[in-house]
Design a protein around this motif. Structure first.
Motif, PDB file in Angstrom:
ATOM      1  N   ILE A 256       0.974  -1.175  -0.031  1.00 61.67           N
ATOM      2  CA  ILE A 256       0.156  -0.140  -0.137  1.00 61.67           C
ATOM      3  C   ILE A 256       0.714   1.303  -0.241  1.00 61.67           C
ATOM      4  O   ILE A 256       0.521   2.409  -0.809  1.00 61.67           O
ATOM      5  CB  ILE A 256      -0.871   0.201   1.180  1.00 61.67           C
ATOM      6  N   ALA A 257       1.887   1.429   0.781  1.00 55.75           N
ATOM      7  CA  ALA A 257       2.863   2.289   0.901  1.00 55.75           C
ATOM      8  C   ALA A 257       3.561   2.705  -0.367  1.00 55.75           C
ATOM      9  O   ALA A 257       3.449   3.748  -0.792  1.00 55.75           O
ATOM     10  CB  ALA A 257       3.878   2.156   1.920  1.00 55.75           C
ATOM     11  N   GLU A 258       3.633   1.607  -1.241  1.00 55.74           N
ATOM     12  CA  GLU A 258       4.493   1.866  -2.452  1.00 55.74           C
ATOM     13  C   GLU A 258       3.505   2.412  -3.406  1.00 55.74           C
ATOM     14  O   GLU A 258       3.693   3.310  -4.444  1.00 55.74           O
ATOM     15  CB  GLU A 258       5.129   0.793  -3.020  1.00 55.74           C
ATOM     16  N   LEU A 259       2.143   1.897  -3.557  1.00 52.36           N
ATOM     17  CA  LEU A 259       1.250   2.469  -4.423  1.00 52.36           C
ATOM     18  C   LEU A 259       0.692   3.655  -3.842  1.00 52.36           C
ATOM     19  O   LEU A 259       0.531   4.555  -4.880  1.00 52.36           O
ATOM     20  CB  LEU A 259      -0.095   1.414  -4.403  1.00 52.36           C
ATOM     21  N   GLU A 260       0.774   4.086  -2.771  1.00 54.83           N
ATOM     22  CA  GLU A 260       0.289   5.483  -2.302  1.00 54.83           C
ATOM     23  C   GLU A 260       1.269   6.559  -2.668  1.00 54.83           C
ATOM     24  O   GLU A 260       0.982   7.558  -3.124  1.00 54.83           O
ATOM     25  CB  GLU A 260       0.216   5.518  -0.703  1.00 54.83           C
ATOM     26  N   PHE A 261       2.600   5.992  -2.921  1.00 49.38           N
ATOM     27  CA  PHE A 261       3.843   7.075  -3.287  1.00 49.38           C
ATOM     28  C   PHE A 261       3.822   7.216  -4.678  1.00 49.38           C
ATOM     29  O   PHE A 261       3.965   8.518  -5.279  1.00 49.38           O
ATOM     30  CB  PHE A 261       5.108   6.278  -2.944  1.00 49.38           C
ATOM     31  N   GLY A 262       3.388   6.046  -5.324  1.00 49.51           N
ATOM     32  CA  GLY A 262       3.661   6.353  -7.153  1.00 49.51           C
ATOM     33  C   GLY A 262       2.361   6.574  -7.499  1.00 49.51           C
ATOM     34  O   GLY A 262       2.349   7.040  -8.802  1.00 49.51           O
ATOM     35  N   GLY A 263       1.188   6.158  -7.285  1.00 49.50           N
ATOM     36  CA  GLY A 263      -0.201   6.543  -7.470  1.00 49.50           C
ATOM     37  C   GLY A 263      -0.425   5.414  -8.483  1.00 49.50           C
ATOM     38  O   GLY A 263       0.135   4.280  -8.901  1.00 49.50           O
ATOM     39  N   MET A 264      -1.968   5.403  -8.844  1.00 49.41           N
ATOM     40  CA  MET A 264      -2.447   4.114  -9.560  1.00 49.41           C
ATOM     41  C   MET A 264      -2.539   4.467 -11.219  1.00 49.41           C
ATOM     42  O   MET A 264      -2.636   3.694 -11.922  1.00 49.41           O
ATOM     43  CB  MET A 264      -3.829   3.742  -9.335  1.00 49.41           C
ATOM     44  N   ARG A 265      -2.048   5.647 -11.416  1.00 51.23           N
ATOM     45  CA  ARG A 265      -2.188   5.957 -13.041  1.00 51.23           C
ATOM     46  C   ARG A 265      -1.383   5.209 -13.792  1.00 51.23           C
ATOM     47  O   ARG A 265      -1.823   4.741 -15.006  1.00 51.23           O
ATOM     48  CB  ARG A 265      -1.954   7.385 -13.330  1.00 51.23           C
ATOM     49  N   SER A 266      -0.027   4.925 -13.276  1.00 49.38           N
ATOM     50  CA  SER A 266       0.792   4.055 -14.286  1.00 49.38           C
ATOM     51  C   SER A 266       0.431   2.923 -14.254  1.00 49.38           C
ATOM     52  O   SER A 266       0.672   2.076 -15.221  1.00 49.38           O
ATOM     53  CB  SER A 266       2.142   4.506 -13.783  1.00 49.38           C
ATOM     54  N   PRO A 267       0.270   2.066 -13.148  1.00 55.38           N
ATOM     55  CA  PRO A 267      -0.246   0.793 -13.154  1.00 55.38           C
ATOM     56  C   PRO A 267      -1.293   0.515 -14.018  1.00 55.38           C
ATOM     57  O   PRO A 267      -1.434  -0.498 -14.883  1.00 55.38           O
ATOM     58  CB  PRO A 267      -0.389   0.224 -11.638  1.00 55.38           C
ATOM     59  N   LEU A 268      -2.440   1.247 -14.098  1.00 63.97           N
ATOM     60  CA  LEU A 268      -3.263   1.187 -14.787  1.00 63.97           C
ATOM     61  C   LEU A 268      -3.313   1.352 -16.387  1.00 63.97           C
ATOM     62  O   LEU A 268      -3.983   0.875 -17.196  1.00 63.97           O
ATOM     63  CB  LEU A 268      -4.741   2.186 -14.385  1.00 63.97           C
ATOM     64  N   ALA A 269      -2.326   2.235 -16.828  1.00 69.38           N
ATOM     65  CA  ALA A 269      -1.938   2.595 -17.893  1.00 69.38           C
ATOM     66  C   ALA A 269      -1.504   1.246 -18.729  1.00 69.38           C
ATOM     67  O   ALA A 269      -1.958   1.162 -19.998  1.00 69.38           O
ATOM     68  CB  ALA A 269      -0.804   3.624 -17.920  1.00 69.38           C
ATOM     69  N   TRP A 270      -0.935   0.273 -17.811  1.00 67.44           N
ATOM     70  CA  TRP A 270      -0.576  -1.029 -18.659  1.00 67.44           C
ATOM     71  C   TRP A 270      -1.744  -1.488 -19.414  1.00 67.44           C
ATOM     72  O   TRP A 270      -1.445  -2.150 -20.458  1.00 67.44           O
ATOM     73  CB  TRP A 270      -0.202  -1.964 -17.733  1.00 67.44           C
ATOM     74  N   TYR A 271      -2.954  -1.180 -18.994  1.00 63.38           N
ATOM     75  CA  TYR A 271      -4.075  -1.906 -19.656  1.00 63.38           C
ATOM     76  C   TYR A 271      -4.765  -1.290 -20.783  1.00 63.38           C
ATOM     77  O   TYR A 271      -5.850  -1.897 -21.467  1.00 63.38           O
ATOM     78  CB  TYR A 271      -5.361  -2.039 -18.480  1.00 63.38           C
ATOM     79  N   THR A 272      -4.185  -0.111 -21.098  1.00 58.42           N
ATOM     80  CA  THR A 272      -4.705   0.768 -22.190  1.00 58.42           C
ATOM     81  C   THR A 272      -3.965   0.144 -23.601  1.00 58.42           C
ATOM     82  O   THR A 272      -4.730   0.456 -24.666  1.00 58.42           O
ATOM     83  CB  THR A 272      -4.166   2.128 -22.209  1.00 58.42           C
ATOM     84  N   ASN A 273      -3.078  -0.862 -23.565  1.00 54.68           N
ATOM     85  CA  ASN A 273      -2.476  -1.270 -24.714  1.00 54.68           C
ATOM     86  C   ASN A 273      -3.037  -2.672 -25.203  1.00 54.68           C
ATOM     87  O   ASN A 273      -2.292  -3.325 -25.933  1.00 54.68           O
ATOM     88  CB  ASN A 273      -1.067  -1.257 -24.469  1.00 54.68           C
ATOM     89  N   ALA A 274      -3.998  -3.258 -24.928  1.00 50.48           N
ATOM     90  CA  ALA A 274      -4.463  -4.532 -25.429  1.00 50.48           C
ATOM     91  C   ALA A 274      -4.461  -4.676 -26.983  1.00 50.48           C
ATOM     92  O   ALA A 274      -3.742  -5.492 -27.411  1.00 50.48           O
ATOM     93  CB  ALA A 274      -5.769  -4.758 -24.792  1.00 50.48           C
ATOM     94  N   ASP A 275      -4.993  -3.622 -27.624  1.00 45.53           N
ATOM     95  CA  ASP A 275      -4.916  -3.490 -29.167  1.00 45.53           C
ATOM     96  C   ASP A 275      -3.589  -3.347 -29.656  1.00 45.53           C
ATOM     97  O   ASP A 275      -3.015  -3.971 -30.581  1.00 45.53           O
ATOM     98  CB  ASP A 275      -6.121  -2.649 -29.612  1.00 45.53           C
ATOM     99  N   LEU A 276      -2.844  -2.373 -29.141  1.00 46.28           N
ATOM    100  CA  LEU A 276      -1.740  -2.195 -29.319  1.00 46.28           C
ATOM    101  C   LEU A 276      -0.551  -3.303 -29.175  1.00 46.28           C
ATOM    102  O   LEU A 276       0.189  -3.629 -30.080  1.00 46.28           O
ATOM    103  CB  LEU A 276      -1.043  -0.786 -28.704  1.00 46.28           C
ATOM    104  N   ASN A 277      -0.651  -4.048 -28.144  1.00 41.06           N
ATOM    105  CA  ASN A 277       0.033  -5.126 -28.014  1.00 41.06           C
ATOM    106  C   ASN A 277      -0.144  -6.182 -29.240  1.00 41.06           C
ATOM    107  O   ASN A 277       0.715  -6.795 -29.497  1.00 41.06           O
ATOM    108  CB  ASN A 277      -0.038  -5.660 -26.666  1.00 41.06           C
ATOM    109  N   TRP A 278      -1.243  -6.230 -29.426  1.00 42.75           N
ATOM    110  CA  TRP A 278      -1.811  -7.261 -30.439  1.00 42.75           C
ATOM    111  C   TRP A 278      -1.279  -6.946 -31.739  1.00 42.75           C
ATOM    112  O   TRP A 278      -0.636  -7.701 -32.456  1.00 42.75           O
ATOM    113  CB  TRP A 278      -3.189  -7.265 -30.366  1.00 42.75           C
ATOM    114  N   GLU A 279      -1.232  -5.596 -32.050  1.00 41.72           N
ATOM    115  CA  GLU A 279      -0.628  -5.288 -33.443  1.00 41.72           C
ATOM    116  C   GLU A 279       1.062  -5.340 -33.313  1.00 41.72           C
ATOM    117  O   GLU A 279       1.494  -5.893 -34.224  1.00 41.72           O
ATOM    118  CB  GLU A 279      -0.872  -3.819 -33.500  1.00 41.72           C
ATOM    119  N   VAL A 280       1.718  -5.079 -32.450  1.00 40.09           N
ATOM    120  CA  VAL A 280       3.184  -4.832 -32.486  1.00 40.09           C
ATOM    121  C   VAL A 280       3.633  -6.466 -32.200  1.00 40.09           C
ATOM    122  O   VAL A 280       4.769  -6.769 -32.596  1.00 40.09           O
ATOM    123  CB  VAL A 280       3.656  -4.287 -31.336  1.00 40.09           C
ATOM    124  N   LEU A 281       2.741  -7.458 -31.814  1.00 42.44           N
ATOM    125  CA  LEU A 281       3.237  -8.851 -31.784  1.00 42.44           C
ATOM    126  C   LEU A 281       2.879  -9.599 -33.068  1.00 42.44           C
ATOM    127  O   LEU A 281       3.126 -10.723 -33.104  1.00 42.44           O
ATOM    128  CB  LEU A 281       2.646  -9.238 -30.605  1.00 42.44           C
TER     129      LEU A 281
END
Length: 353
Positions: A256-281
């Motif tokens: 929890i401390a590590e997530l409080e420090f860094g916030g959730m925006r970057s971890p959630l950003a991983w999920y925006t790339n489902a179609d892009l990942n599919w394209e680059v692979l």
């Protein structure tokens, strides 16, 4: 519990800062990749066991997490960049090869690393999520990504529901706002609710969830991992009265401390790339994953349950699959719920290389 004999190391990989927890001064390199919403500390049991067994165990704070760099654009977290970070860590540590191990979203990173860079990653272990080729998530009905992922997500969810990955990927910030407004409750409920300690619905007691008929798999995913219109993901989770035995307060506080420090925006950003990942692979689709491989899942892990088709058809892509282990009474947090079993399986796999 925090270990004073671990090394805390920060390296530059793929042009960015990556923080590492390291156990063992020498020996073959084993690179450990965590998933959502954790950090390198997710591997604390494995760091101890692998280091003591003569391996150089290195757990990454994956990009966007912990003390590693927070990247500016969501597309900076596409799969080819995540693979490049893993390669860069191996090089920064003065090595040319490594065995790579991943859990949750770290599993697709590990699989993709071994699939696309077998010159660097000489073996791979995926936990929770089996190999899913360009689709990554090994989803029911399309286990190897023959269809654009967001189309599969919509069909999987059905009317009135959103698959959790699309909910997390929504850049309007709904998921970020939901999680950030009470981070401790969300993370605590997530650990408990997706573990084997949370009770099943009565109709599923005694059912082998890892061999459900396909139509029942879809129903299970809709009930467990889809968000009803107008709701948040927390509607699927349960809050514990007391923490399960495998999760102590100190470990929970670290996450929890590590997530409080860094916030959730970057971890959630991983999920925006489902179609892009599919394209680059796309260029790799149809090519085998040639290095020695192993899968470890839990019989109560929702990802292991939804991905049974990919697991059963793994030989179509992986000619050197050396084991597919399903741990009984084990939920999603596999290496923490059953550390001794995971350690034993990892060490047996590593000794056989």
């Amino acid at each position: 519990m925090p270990r004073s004999d671990w090394q805390e190391v920060t390296v530059t990989s793929n042009g960015q800062r990556i923080h590492l927890r390291v156990s063992g001064d020498s020996g073959p390199l084993v690179l450990l990749c965590h998933g959502f919403p954790e950090s390198s500390y997710a591997w604390h049991h494995q760091l101890d066991a692998l280091g003591a067994a003569g391996y150089r165990a290195v757990a990454m704070d994956m990009p966007g997490y912990g003390r590693s760099a927070k990247l500016q654009q969501p597309s900076d977290y596409r799969i080819t960049e995540l693979v490049a970070y893993c390669v860069g860590v191996v090089e920064a540590l003065g090595e040319s090869t490594a065995v790579i191990v991943g859990h949750d979203f770290g599993a697709p990173v590990a699989w993709a690393s071994a699939w696309t860079r077998p010159d660097v990653f000489r073996a791979v272990v995926g936990m929770s999520v089996p190999f899913g080729a360009r689709g990554l998530a090994a989803l029911p009905g399309d286990p190897f990504g023959d269809v654009r992922p967001t189309l599969t997500h919509r069909e999987l969810a059905g009317p009135g529901l959103t698959f959790y990955q699309d909910y997390f990927a929504d850049r309007s910030g709904k998921a970020e706002k939901e999680i950030e407004q009470d981070l401790r409750t969300f993370i605590t409920s997530g650990f408990y609710g997706l573990s084997a300690d949370s009770p099943l619905p009565p109709e599923l007691n005694g059912v082998d969830l890892t061999s459900l008929p396909p139509e029942h798999v879809i129903g299970f995913v809709r009930a467990a991992m889809c968000v009803p219109d107008g709701e948040g993901f927390a509607v699927n989770l349960q809050s514990p009265e007391t923490l399960p035995g495998w999760l102590d307060h100190e470990t929970l506080d670290i996450f929890i401390a590590e997530l409080e420090f860094g916030g959730m925006r970057s971890p959630l950003a991983w999920y925006t790339n489902a179609d892009l990942n599919w394209e680059v692979l796309a260029q790799y689709q149809g090519q085998p994953l040639t290095v020695p491989a192993m899968f470890i899942g839990g019989d109560r892990d929702v990802a292991t349950i939804w991905s049974q088709e990919a697991r059963l058809r793994a030989a179509e892509y992986i000619p050197d699959l050396r084991g597919s282990v399903i741990i009984p009474n084990c939920g999603h947090w596999i290496q923490q719920e059953h550390p001794e079993t995971v350690n034993q399986e990892l060490l047996t796999f590593l000794k056989g290389l």
